[in-house]
Design a protein around this motif. Structure first.
Motif, PDB file in Angstrom:
ATOM      1  N   ALA A  98      -6.075 -13.621   0.981  1.00  0.00           N
ATOM      2  CA  ALA A  98      -7.490 -13.429   0.643  1.00  0.00           C
ATOM      3  C   ALA A  98      -8.009 -14.599  -0.195  1.00  0.00           C
ATOM      4  O   ALA A  98      -9.140 -15.057   0.008  1.00  0.00           O
ATOM      5  N   MET A  99      -7.190 -15.096  -1.125  1.00  0.00           N
ATOM      6  CA  MET A  99      -7.609 -16.249  -1.929  1.00  0.00           C
ATOM      7  C   MET A  99      -7.782 -17.482  -1.040  1.00  0.00           C
ATOM      8  O   MET A  99      -8.759 -18.230  -1.179  1.00  0.00           O
ATOM      9  N   GLY A 100      -6.849 -17.689  -0.113  1.00  0.00           N
ATOM     10  CA  GLY A 100      -6.959 -18.815   0.819  1.00  0.00           C
ATOM     11  C   GLY A 100      -8.214 -18.716   1.662  1.00  0.00           C
ATOM     12  O   GLY A 100      -8.910 -19.712   1.888  1.00  0.00           O
ATOM     13  N   GLN A 101      -8.543 -17.510   2.113  1.00  0.00           N
ATOM     14  CA  GLN A 101      -9.756 -17.304   2.902  1.00  0.00           C
ATOM     15  C   GLN A 101     -11.004 -17.601   2.080  1.00  0.00           C
ATOM     16  O   GLN A 101     -11.964 -18.191   2.579  1.00  0.00           O
ATOM     17  N   GLU A 102     -10.989 -17.201   0.814  1.00  0.00           N
ATOM     18  CA  GLU A 102     -12.137 -17.447  -0.063  1.00  0.00           C
ATOM     19  C   GLU A 102     -12.333 -18.944  -0.284  1.00  0.00           C
ATOM     20  O   GLU A 102     -13.456 -19.455  -0.224  1.00  0.00           O
ATOM     21  N   ALA A 130     -11.362 -21.297   1.733  1.00  0.00           N
ATOM     22  CA  ALA A 130     -11.813 -21.842   3.020  1.00  0.00           C
ATOM     23  C   ALA A 130     -13.314 -21.641   3.190  1.00  0.00           C
ATOM     24  O   ALA A 130     -14.014 -22.552   3.631  1.00  0.00           O
ATOM     25  N   LYS A 131     -13.832 -20.467   2.810  1.00  0.00           N
ATOM     26  CA  LYS A 131     -15.278 -20.216   2.884  1.00  0.00           C
ATOM     27  C   LYS A 131     -16.052 -21.196   2.009  1.00  0.00           C
ATOM     28  O   LYS A 131     -17.099 -21.702   2.408  1.00  0.00           O
ATOM     29  N   LEU A 132     -15.539 -21.440   0.818  1.00  0.00           N
ATOM     30  CA  LEU A 132     -16.235 -22.305  -0.132  1.00  0.00           C
ATOM     31  C   LEU A 132     -16.305 -23.762   0.342  1.00  0.00           C
ATOM     32  O   LEU A 132     -17.265 -24.468   0.044  1.00  0.00           O
ATOM     33  N   ILE A 135      -1.088 -20.451  -2.488  1.00  0.00           N
ATOM     34  CA  ILE A 135      -2.535 -20.354  -2.342  1.00  0.00           C
ATOM     35  C   ILE A 135      -3.056 -21.523  -1.520  1.00  0.00           C
ATOM     36  O   ILE A 135      -3.898 -21.361  -0.634  1.00  0.00           O
ATOM     37  N   ALA A 136      -2.556 -22.716  -1.816  1.00  0.00           N
ATOM     38  CA  ALA A 136      -2.973 -23.904  -1.062  1.00  0.00           C
ATOM     39  C   ALA A 136      -2.581 -23.776   0.401  1.00  0.00           C
ATOM     40  O   ALA A 136      -3.345 -24.157   1.292  1.00  0.00           O
ATOM     41  N   PHE A 137      -1.398 -23.229   0.664  1.00  0.00           N
ATOM     42  CA  PHE A 137      -0.959 -23.014   2.043  1.00  0.00           C
ATOM     43  C   PHE A 137      -1.914 -22.065   2.764  1.00  0.00           C
ATOM     44  O   PHE A 137      -2.304 -22.306   3.918  1.00  0.00           O
ATOM     45  N   ALA A 138      -2.289 -20.970   2.095  1.00  0.00           N
ATOM     46  CA  ALA A 138      -3.197 -20.002   2.722  1.00  0.00           C
ATOM     47  C   ALA A 138      -4.543 -20.650   3.055  1.00  0.00           C
ATOM     48  O   ALA A 138      -5.104 -20.413   4.123  1.00  0.00           O
ATOM     49  N   ALA A 139      -5.044 -21.491   2.155  1.00  0.00           N
ATOM     50  CA  ALA A 139      -6.313 -22.187   2.414  1.00  0.00           C
ATOM     51  C   ALA A 139      -6.155 -23.191   3.553  1.00  0.00           C
ATOM     52  O   ALA A 139      -7.012 -23.282   4.433  1.00  0.00           O
ATOM     53  N   ALA A 140      -5.058 -23.940   3.534  1.00  0.00           N
ATOM     54  CA  ALA A 140      -4.810 -24.932   4.583  1.00  0.00           C
ATOM     55  C   ALA A 140      -4.686 -24.254   5.946  1.00  0.00           C
ATOM     56  O   ALA A 140      -5.230 -24.744   6.947  1.00  0.00           O
ATOM     57  N   GLN A 141      -4.001 -23.128   5.981  1.00  0.00           N
ATOM     58  CA  GLN A 141      -3.859 -22.400   7.240  1.00  0.00           C
ATOM     59  C   GLN A 141      -5.219 -21.919   7.741  1.00  0.00           C
ATOM     60  O   GLN A 141      -5.531 -22.048   8.920  1.00  0.00           O
TER      61      GLN A 141
END
Length: 189
Positions: free
Chosen positions: A37-41, A43-45, A64-70
């Protein structure tokens, strides 16, 4: 981010007026649903900025960085804290103090993984005094990459890190801001 605030209320342990322990979700164990969820947030930003890489510092920022990168479908590069036998000799290196570790360490990124064509978002778990983030910002700038902004899961806004980086002209997006830990109580902005 309400979900992150809720988890901090559930598992956060205030150790002093300046230190909160979030080992159950960020620094020792990882909550996959929360991390996603943090990665998705993040990504939205940053989705509309043309991000080509996410950069972080080992180790707590990596999930967290991995989740955003994905979510953004871009590579993740993390700054190493220790040199190993197979560490690339061509690196960008900065010496940075760590607030929670109480020591100075070197962080390094191989020149192979960061260059002037990159459009970078720096993502990390915490910001207190901002020394680690400023060190990584210097590395990003020395590489010639474009720094699009900094994403922080938990900003301790009663400490100067986030504010001073914003004042330097860098976009800082924090999912949660803690304004005080006084008297063992977590106060959010």
């Amino acid at each position: 981010m309400e979900l992150l605030k809720q988890k901090i209320r559930e598992v956060g342990v205030v150790l002093s007026d300046e230190v909160i322990k979030l080992d159950a979700i960020l620094n020792h164990a990882v909550d996959p649903a929360l991390t996603t969820a943090m990665g998705q947030e993040f990504a939205k930003l940053f989705r509309e900025e043309g991000v080509t890489k996410i950069v972080t510092i080992e180790s707590s920022g990596i999930p967290i960085a991995f989740a955003a990168a994905q979510e953004l479908n871009v590579p993740l590069v993390f700054a190493r804290r220790k040199k190993t036998l197979n560490t690339d000799t061509e690196t960008y290196c900065e010496r940075v103090p760590s607030f929670t570790k109480g020591m100075v360490t070197d962080i390094m990124v191989s020149k192979e993984f960061l260059n002037e064509t990159d459009r970078v978002v720096l993502i990390d778990d915490f910001i207190a005094n901002g020394d680690a983030a400023r060190g990584l910002i210097r590395i990003i700038r020395r590489s010639g990459a474009t720094l699009l902004g900094v994403g922080i899961a938990v900003e301790k806004s009663f400490q100067a890190g986030g504010r001073t980086i914003r004042e330097s002209g860098v976009r800082v997006e924090s999912l949660v801001k803690i304004s005080s830990l006084a008297n063992g109580q977590i106060q959010f902005e």
